[in-house]
Design a protein around this motif. Sequence first.
Motif, PDB file in Angstrom:
ATOM      1  N   GLU A   1      76.449   2.818  34.845  1.00  0.00           N
ATOM      2  CA  GLU A   1      75.552   2.574  36.130  1.00  0.00           C
ATOM      3  C   GLU A   1      74.318   3.467  35.953  1.00  0.00           C
ATOM      4  OE1 GLU A   1      75.771   3.809  40.866  1.00  0.00           O
ATOM      5  OE2 GLU A   1      77.730   3.788  39.492  1.00  0.00           O
TER       6      GLU A   1
ATOM      7  N   SER B   1      80.061  -1.066  48.825  1.00  0.00           N
ATOM      8  CA  SER B   1      80.376  -1.248  47.365  1.00  0.00           C
ATOM      9  C   SER B   1      80.251  -2.700  46.735  1.00  0.00           C
ATOM     10  CB  SER B   1      81.615  -0.539  47.274  1.00  0.00           C
ATOM     11  OG  SER B   1      82.745  -1.266  47.471  1.00  0.00           O
TER      12      SER B   1
ATOM     13  N   THR C   1      91.534   4.762  43.722  1.00  0.00           N
ATOM     14  CA  THR C   1      90.860   4.027  44.564  1.00  0.00           C
ATOM     15  C   THR C   1      91.016   4.338  45.993  1.00  0.00           C
ATOM     16  OG1 THR C   1      90.455   2.589  42.697  1.00  0.00           O
ATOM     17  CG2 THR C   1      89.776   1.753  45.083  1.00  0.00           C
TER      18      THR C   1
ATOM     19  N   GLU D   1      85.588   1.101  44.003  1.00  0.00           N
ATOM     20  CA  GLU D   1      84.528   2.074  44.369  1.00  0.00           C
ATOM     21  C   GLU D   1      83.612   2.735  43.605  1.00  0.00           C
ATOM     22  OE1 GLU D   1      87.402   4.703  42.134  1.00  0.00           O
ATOM     23  OE2 GLU D   1      87.463   2.747  43.297  1.00  0.00           O
ATOM     24  N   ASN D   2      83.723   2.173  42.352  1.00  0.00           N
ATOM     25  CA  ASN D   2      82.629   2.356  41.188  1.00  0.00           C
ATOM     26  C   ASN D   2      81.647   1.148  40.973  1.00  0.00           C
ATOM     27  OD1 ASN D   2      83.502   5.061  40.775  1.00  0.00           O
ATOM     28  ND2 ASN D   2      85.348   4.059  39.463  1.00  0.00           N
ATOM     29  N   LYS D   3      82.116   0.204  41.659  1.00  0.00           N
ATOM     30  CA  LYS D   3      81.114  -1.220  41.778  1.00  0.00           C
ATOM     31  C   LYS D   3      81.371  -1.839  40.461  1.00  0.00           C
ATOM     32  CE  LYS D   3      77.612   1.331  44.092  1.00  0.00           C
ATOM     33  NZ  LYS D   3      78.226   2.711  43.869  1.00  0.00           N
ATOM     34  N   LYS D   4      82.687  -1.679  39.829  1.00  0.00           N
ATOM     35  CA  LYS D   4      83.122  -2.480  38.660  1.00  0.00           C
ATOM     36  C   LYS D   4      84.117  -3.575  39.182  1.00  0.00           C
ATOM     37  CE  LYS D   4      81.259   0.254  35.669  1.00  0.00           C
ATOM     38  NZ  LYS D   4      79.995  -0.272  35.021  1.00  0.00           N
TER      39      LYS D   4
END
Length: 388
Positions: free
Chosen positions: A378, A336, A208, A258-261
Amino acid sequence: MKKRGGNKINLRKVPKKKHRMADSEIYNVGIKKGTCISRKTAVSILYKAALVLLRCDSDTESESEEENDDEFLYHLSKYDELIAIICAQDEIKNHKNYIENILQTYTEEKFRYRFRLSSEVFASIVDMFGKSDTYIALRADKRLTAKTYVAVFLWFAGDDKCNFRVLANRFKLSISSISRIIDRVTFFLSSLSSKTISWPTKQKKIETSEFFSEMGFSKAIGCIDCARIAIDTPADRKHNFIDTEGQSTICVQGICDENKKFLDVFVGYPGSCRDKLVFQNSVIYKQLPTNCKNFYLLGDSAYPCLENLITPYNDNERLTRIQKKFNIKHSYARMSIDNAFGMLKQRFRQLYHCKLKGTQKLCHFIMACCVLHNIADENDLQFVYEIN
């Protein structure tokens, strides 16, 4: 045109040519043979069709407004057969065997639109719920299928205009059954938060930080922000839930990668509370030095600037060029978390204004939606769109 007895209309013959024009207009605005449409759409289409027939009579002027209104009602009444077909289709959609019969006919695109998740993720959740203590504890001869439980919950969570009465009609269940189903699935999904919403491992932190290093923050591992979910005003402590915009809301603090999790979710404080107060009373506040160690989070100006939490410079109109450039990069890197909350609400639209009652139930429902957000892909959202 004269009325006979109450609201009945004295019908007169209409040339077939005009009917053909109206039928053509109906096909143009959306009705095709074998399709199912909502009552709202049907009313709109019938209204347009009647207007078309009125335009056909534009060569002959009405003698009065009352005669013009009667003419409109007459044209609308000519489509009683179409209304009957629409009602029949609506009964098909609300068939008592909806799960077994109708659901199986959905395409993947329509399935994701209705349930906000892919059929594969849906099946995995059904499997987990079917093996859970919550479901096994129910009487085997009385309980509904696990698929019905999950489908009812997802239909409710994914539709901002949905309520218990609509769900009861859709799945042919009582309102009390719908309430119990949503409660059970809500608490079950919320109990999965410790597994699906967790702090990243050391290796994940490095990956990340490499992503954020491209934006100028080499040690960042996530972003933090607070969103507000609109709710019905609680019976007690009403003023505490009124936010700066005058709405009754409840605060949801989230940290995402960064993966919006989501890495951490803290929910429950009233909407009137400031982001700083929510943060300082959250569990992560005291754990931040231990969890982050040599890394840090990115937060907006509402948060205090700490060793493990980097915030932008306060804009007092005296910032230097370098400070302004830092704030721009900081704002870009924090997108994000804004996207994560946006995707969460867009997927589970009930979060635009949650209709559940009770603060505890609301908190668990929001947490359940965050759990599903982390489980979901996503790419599912590319099929989630609004149909005009």
